[in-house]
Design an enzyme around this catalytic site. Structure first.
Site, PDB file in Angstrom:
ATOM      1  N   SER A   1       0.864  -1.180   0.000  1.00  0.00           N
ATOM      2  CA  SER A   1       0.000   0.000   0.000  1.00  0.00           C
ATOM      3  C   SER A   1       0.895   1.222   0.000  1.00  0.00           C
ATOM      4  O   SER A   1       2.037   1.172   0.486  1.00  0.00           O
ATOM      5  CB  SER A   1      -0.891   0.017   1.248  1.00  0.00           C
ATOM      6  OG  SER A   1      -1.488   1.290   1.431  1.00  0.00           O
TER       7      SER A   1
ATOM      8  N   TYR B   1      -1.336  -1.181  10.156  1.00  0.00           N
ATOM      9  CA  TYR B   1      -1.443  -1.407   8.709  1.00  0.00           C
ATOM     10  C   TYR B   1      -0.149  -0.996   8.008  1.00  0.00           C
ATOM     11  O   TYR B   1       0.390  -1.734   7.167  1.00  0.00           O
ATOM     12  CB  TYR B   1      -2.621  -0.604   8.174  1.00  0.00           C
ATOM     13  CG  TYR B   1      -2.936  -0.830   6.716  1.00  0.00           C
ATOM     14  CD1 TYR B   1      -3.529  -2.015   6.287  1.00  0.00           C
ATOM     15  CD2 TYR B   1      -2.671   0.160   5.770  1.00  0.00           C
ATOM     16  CE1 TYR B   1      -3.833  -2.218   4.949  1.00  0.00           C
ATOM     17  CE2 TYR B   1      -2.977  -0.039   4.441  1.00  0.00           C
ATOM     18  CZ  TYR B   1      -3.555  -1.220   4.030  1.00  0.00           C
ATOM     19  OH  TYR B   1      -3.857  -1.415   2.709  1.00  0.00           O
TER      20      TYR B   1
ATOM     21  N   LYS C   1       2.458  -3.393   5.865  1.00  0.00           N
ATOM     22  CA  LYS C   1       2.695  -3.166   4.441  1.00  0.00           C
ATOM     23  C   LYS C   1       4.143  -2.766   4.166  1.00  0.00           C
ATOM     24  O   LYS C   1       4.707  -3.146   3.131  1.00  0.00           O
ATOM     25  CB  LYS C   1       1.730  -2.097   3.916  1.00  0.00           C
ATOM     26  CG  LYS C   1       0.261  -2.512   3.968  1.00  0.00           C
ATOM     27  CD  LYS C   1      -0.004  -3.781   3.150  1.00  0.00           C
ATOM     28  CE  LYS C   1      -1.487  -4.108   3.058  1.00  0.00           C
ATOM     29  NZ  LYS C   1      -1.754  -5.294   2.220  1.00  0.00           N
TER      30      LYS C   1
END
Length: 260
Positions: free
Chosen positions: A153, A166, A170
């Site tokens: 991401s 998150y 990533k």
């Protein structure tokens, strides 16, 4: 790599969103596709649509992953393509104040942090290990024995407030791509990663129009969210173009996310 009916693929998180679009794109070239996902209803429906096979797999489970690859290989033979799209998010600041009572301090849940890393980072690595081990058994005269594409991401590079778990997961996917590609450099297995920006996935589709409009307006050009088919198009090119290796590619319309 030439994409045709002699090639099989496994896509994690393949029942919807980016994974489903990639499954359809590969199948349109004749590739035999196996879908790993937890959503059996959507997975079975898509598998029927594209003539593939669905495997109910939790990428956090070693047993599920092993059983999934066994089922996929029994149906289609050893995969030469692995696309990792399975992932989750759990927003929250590292530590913050309660909105109701600012004197109350709320630390981020370690259980949630570990769950996100186990799914996004460890789950991705687990599937790479299992798939690549199988690819190594292939006796192929082609330049590409196999291709691995993972999904990170843009948060990996410009994570926002409340994205600590998150972003960490990533960024880990991005960080491990080069050493994994180097591990397989003498074996003909290429490893790449895509960093999508704001995409029109089922999660975003549930948002209110005002939210979706604001997200679209934040993208420099084109001023819209990406479509899953555009992600799939890049994945297809990464499979076909043999000089794509250890590549970290942002797909984001020039978006650079602000702190919040």
């Amino acid at each position: 790599m030439e994409l045709n009916a002699s090639v099989s693929a496994v896509i994690t998180g393949g029942a919807s969103g980016l994974g489903a679009a990639t499954a359809r794109a590969l199948a349109s070239h004749g590739v035999k596709v196996a879908l790993f996902d937890l959503n059996a209803e959507m997975g079975e429906t898509l598998a029927k649509e594209i003539g593939g096979v669905f495997c109910r797999v939790d990428v956090c489970s070693e047993g599920d992953v092993e059983a999934g690859f066994a089922k996929a290989r029994a149906a289609h033979g050893q995969e030469r393509i692995l696309v990792n799209c399975a992932g989750i998010s759990s927003p929250g600041k590292t530590a913050g104040r309660s909105k109701e009572d600012p004197s109350v301090i709320k630390p981020y849940s370690m259980a949630n942090f570990e769950r996100v890393l186990q799914t996004n980072l460890v789950g991705t690595f687990r599937c790479i290990v299992s798939s690549a081990a199988g690819m190594l058994t292939l006796d192929t005269r082609e330049a590409d024995r196999g291709v691995v594409i993972s999904t990170a991401s843009i948060a990996a590079e410009d994570g926002q407030m409340g994205q600590v778990a998150y972003t960490a997961s990533k960024a880990g996917i991005v960080g491990m791509t080069l050493p994994i590609a180097r591990d397989f450099s003498s074996e003909g297995i290429r490893v790449n990663v895509i960093l999508p920006g704001l995409f029109n996935t089922p999660l975003v589709a549930r948002a209110r129009d005002v939210v979706k409009n604001a997200l679209s307006a934040s993208v420099p050009y084109p001023k819209r969210m990406g479509e899953p088919e555009e992600f799939a198009s890049l994945a297809i090119e990464m499979c076909r173009n043999s000089y794509f290796n250890a590549a970290t590619v942002r797909l984001d319309g020039a978006l650079r996310m602000a702190p919040n």
